[in-house]
Design an enzyme around this catalytic site. Structure first.
Site, PDB file in Angstrom:
ATOM      1  N   ASN A 321       0.835  -1.202   0.000  1.00  0.00           N
ATOM      2  CA  ASN A 321       0.000   0.000   0.000  1.00  0.00           C
ATOM      3  C   ASN A 321       0.875   1.259   0.000  1.00  0.00           C
ATOM      4  OD1 ASN A 321      -2.464   1.221  -0.194  1.00  0.00           O
ATOM      5  ND2 ASN A 321      -3.071   0.892   1.933  1.00  0.00           N
ATOM      6  N   HIS A 357     -10.155   3.955   7.792  1.00  0.00           N
ATOM      7  CA  HIS A 357     -10.712   2.661   7.414  1.00  0.00           C
ATOM      8  C   HIS A 357     -12.137   2.484   7.941  1.00  0.00           C
ATOM      9  CE1 HIS A 357      -6.572   1.457   6.334  1.00  0.00           C
ATOM     10  NE2 HIS A 357      -7.165   0.560   5.580  1.00  0.00           N
TER      11      HIS A 357
END
Length: 476
Positions: A321, A357
């Site tokens: 990521n 998130h």
């Protein structure tokens, strides 16, 4: 369209994954040839035509995936455009952008999220959230004298607010809308206007991009298919089942490690595919290396080899990521330097990522363990460097292979242990799966910190004082 959705549903039933995930993957794969053709068609065209083309195609494909929920993106863009035009370039604009974009995203999570991973309109929206906040930061940096900016800020700052069409284009660009990667608005404008490194890939002068595109795309597809094939035999439901509770502990440990690798494979596959989309479009170009070879790694999302072979937590974090981690470092971690504490800055950055998130406790548990692991790893490395016996042991050629095997197995297990909370999210589910391993991650690292601060630190301080006295005696 109905026939396509019917085919997608049939495929999803066969491989045992949600239909939304299959359609999502289909959209990404379709974006690769689309971007490849668009690069050739749009080279040398006015910026307006490129922006309009990327906006219409990206919005169209987004509508096929999410329907009327695409309206949330438009609302977000209109509000961000107003903020940038009215108060852009000020601290107030950065604060308002942060509050609005994170507020909108969290409200969406609260309203539509379930206990699982939902491939719905919030998936692209979390990407948009970071992109809009990044633009607000970049415009703020653009009003600051360049000599006061870091090299990183100088490379990303913009001097004027973007137009509405530019915002739409950067948002719906196929190489970044559905699953990332993150890229700066300045980079995107250079790509559109064929400036900077992108001068070298205009028209017939463009070096071969088909080979790196296919390499990344095929690698991603193979990994996603491998994950889909293995998923029915070792998915999260199995680890959380009552049958798993009665398995021998060594089998549980082995299955957790395999589960962790498969968990990574799911993301690795999608990162490689999105990386290939950017290569096909030309945005992934990164100039030449020292030998004159062309590089297409500007928007690499994962270093697969490093991720799968390393035994160090820091390398794991730095290997996946990548563009999101770079965004967080650029706009959160480095902006906390005024606090004067590296660990505090790191903690704030990880807390932000957890909130980004969603609300679930599992995200916070996972990032908290990530920070604990890294701190403990730094302490162990420091200890091995300062204690002669440990330094000799860890640097011995004969110890390298067994040491690597032990550390690889150790770190893989405990990293997968942390990932469990990222996957199960709810406290009750996380407690259940962690209890299957007797909370060993918490026990081992809690014990380490107790021993380190009560026994090792005083000993290290004593050793340092002794060394200092010896140096003074020698100087006398």
């Amino acid at each position: 369209m109905e026939a396509l959705r019917g085919a997608v549903n049939d495929i999803a039933d066969v491989i045992g994954v949600p239909a939304a995930g299959v359609f999502f993957l289909f959209t990404l794969l379709l974006s690769i040839p689309l971007c490849y053709v668009l690069k050739d068609l749009l080279d040398g065209r006015p910026a307006f035509q490129k922006h309009l083309c990327f906006t219409l195609i990206g919005l169209g494909l987004s509508y096929l995936n999410y329907g009327i929920d695409c309206g949330h993106y438009i609302i977000s863009l209109l509000v961000n455009f107003a903020l940038l035009r009215l108060v852009g370039g000020t601290q107030l604009s950065v604060a308002l952008s942060f509050l609005f974009n994170m507020g909108y995203l969290l409200a969406a999570y609260y309203c539509v999220s379930t206990d699982g991973y939902d491939i719905i309109w919030t998936t692209p929206h979390c990407i948009i959230t970071l992109r809009m906040m990044g633009i607000a930061f970049d415009l703020f940096d653009g009003q600051t004298p360049k000599e006061k900016l870091s090299k990183d800020q100088q490379a990303t700052c913009i001097s004027k607010a973007p137009s509405l069409l530019e915002l739409f284009s950067a948002t719906f660009f196929l190489g970044g809308h559905f699953a990332g990667p993150q890229f700066s608005f300045k980079m995107y404008l250079d790509f559109i206007h064929e400036q900077g490194v992108y001068k070298a890939i205009r028209g017939k002068d463009c070096p071969d991009r088909l080979t790196p595109t296919l390499k990344a795309a095929i690698s991603g597809i193979v990994i996603v298919l491998f994950f889909a094939a293995c998923n029915p035999f070792l998915n999260p439901d199995i680890i959380a089942s009552s049958e798993f509770e009665h398995l021998p502990i060594l089998e549980k440990v082995a299955k957790l490690s395999i589960f962790g690798v498969l968990f990574y494979f799911k993301y690795i596959g999608f990162w490689l595919i999105t990386e290939s989309i950017c290569m096909a479009a030309g945005l992934g170009y990164n100039g030449t290396d020292e030998n004159g070879g062309h590089k297409w790694d500007a928007l690499v999302g994962v270093h697969v080899y490093d991720l799968l072979t390393t035994y160090k937590y820091r390398v794991i974090i730095r290997s996946f990521n990548l563009t999101t981690n770079l965004w967080t470092a650029r706009y959160i971690y480095k902006r906390c330097r005024f606090l004067g504490n590296r660990f505090l800055s790191q903690g704030i950055s990880l807390f932000f990522l957890a909130v980004w998130h969603g609300f679930y406790p599992g995200y916070f548990f996972c990032f908290m363990l990530e920070m604990i692991y890294v701190i403990a790893e730094d302490q162990v490395i420091n200890l091995c460097d300062k204690v002669p016996v440990l330094k000799a042991l860890t640097s011995s050629p004969a110890a390298q292979v067994p040491l690597y095997i032990f550390l690889k197995a150790f770190n893989m297990f405990f990293w997968c242990y942390a990932i469990l909370s990222f996957n199960y999210l709810r406290v009750s589910k996380v407690h259940y799966v962690w209890s299957q391993y007797y909370y060993v991650g918490h026990v081992v690292y809690g014990t380490w910190f107790l021993v380190y601060f009560t026994l090792i630190v005083p000993r290290l301080k004593k050793m340092a004082k002794t060394e200092e006295k010896d140096k003074l005696k020698k100087s006398d």
